[in-house]
Design an enzyme around this catalytic site. Structure first.
Site, mmCIF file in Angstrom:
data_model
loop_
_atom_site.group_PDB
_atom_site.id
_atom_site.type_symbol
_atom_site.label_atom_id
_atom_site.label_comp_id
_atom_site.label_asym_id
_atom_site.label_seq_id
_atom_site.Cartn_x
_atom_site.Cartn_y
_atom_site.Cartn_z
ATOM 1 C CB SER A 159 -0.965 0.012 1.201
ATOM 2 O OG SER A 159 -0.259 0.072 2.421
ATOM 3 C CE LYS A 208 -3.217 1.629 5.243
ATOM 4 N NZ LYS A 208 -2.999 1.101 3.895
#
Length: 265
Positions: A159, A208
């Site tokens: 990611s 996140k």
């Protein structure tokens, strides 16, 4: 059984019916469930250093000194072999700083903890290769002449691909006009990257964004398909910019630096 229950006084009949149900709840409370508990993880500046070594090293072309930060983001989750039980899930379900996720969404390969760690590190290595190729392709530089070494292989998963690509672009070309791609800001984000620069969705975006805000980011680059997830727990003061490609991301940051309108979720 039913005929016997009908001859019992009502309270006794209800108690007799409730006993098996309570037993099922007791078993469910003690049984391991196929979920993991996740929370905001570490972030790392890909323009900076790790363990005393630059995260991005370029050879074959002059590299720029940069200001600002490009922070890749992660989540921390209970391990694939960790038993998570109902009381823990109920406590974390309503905690905005944690998330309850299906185990297969975080650990899709199955296998042991060691197998999954190896798989995640392999994905990170592939992500770094794709990031270098995407960035060099965007800048029309020949990968035979320009080599990029990325020093962040111990953080598993794919990611960080988008942020790696942006870091390489900033090191080699900045904003294309002599300035920094970051504009001196702390930029964070997430997203996989393909060799041709397409940005893919990832998991745990809402967590996140919290990690990004905690570590000083004012802008968060998010795969466009995950805008809704990013908005769901968006920390105050963090600006979302949706992207579908490396070209989108670079263009948005350049526009931001010029004070021009940029997309938002």
């Amino acid at each position: 059984m039913l005929s016997r229950l009908t001859r019992l006084p009502r309270p006794a009949a209800l108690a007799a019916c409730a006993a098996p149900v309570l037993g099922l709840f007791a078993v469910a409370a003690l049984a391991p469930l196929p979920f993991v508990i996740a929370q905001p993880g570490l972030t790392a500046d890909v323009l900076g250093a790790r363990d005393g070594k630059p995260v991005i090293t370029v050879t074959g072309a002059p590299a720029r000194a940069t200001t600002g930060q490009l922070r890749m983001t992660t989540i921390e989750a209970t391990g694939p072999s960790t038993s998570v039980k109902l009381p823990e899930l109920l406590g974390d379900w309503f905690d905005s700083k944690r998330a309850v996720l299906p185990k297969e969404a975080v650990y899709p390969t199955g296998g042991s903890d060691k197998d999954i760690e190896a798989h995640n590190l392999e994905q990170m290595a592939t992500s770094q290769t794709n990031a270098a190729r995407a960035a060099l392709g965007f800048l029309h530089k020949d990968p035979k002449d320009v080599k990029v070494d990325l020093n962040l292989a111990d953080v598993g998963g794919p990611s960080a691909g988008l942020l790696f690509s942006l870091g390489i672009v900033d090191k080699l070309d900045g904003d294309g006009s002599g300035g920094d791609l970051t504009g001196g800001r702390v930029i964070a984000g997430t997203g996989t990257i393909s060799e041709d620069g397409k940005v893919g969705a990832v998991g745990g975006v809402a967590l996140k964004t919290q990690a990004a805000q905690r570590d000083g980011a004012s802008v968060f680059l998010v795969p466009e398909a995950e805008c809704a997830d990013a908005r769901s727990e968006l920390p105050e003061g963090l600006r979302l910019i949706p992207v579908t490609s490396l070209k989108d991301a670079v263009g948005a940051l350049r526009s931001l630096n010029r004070g021009e309108p940029v997309p938002t979720c």
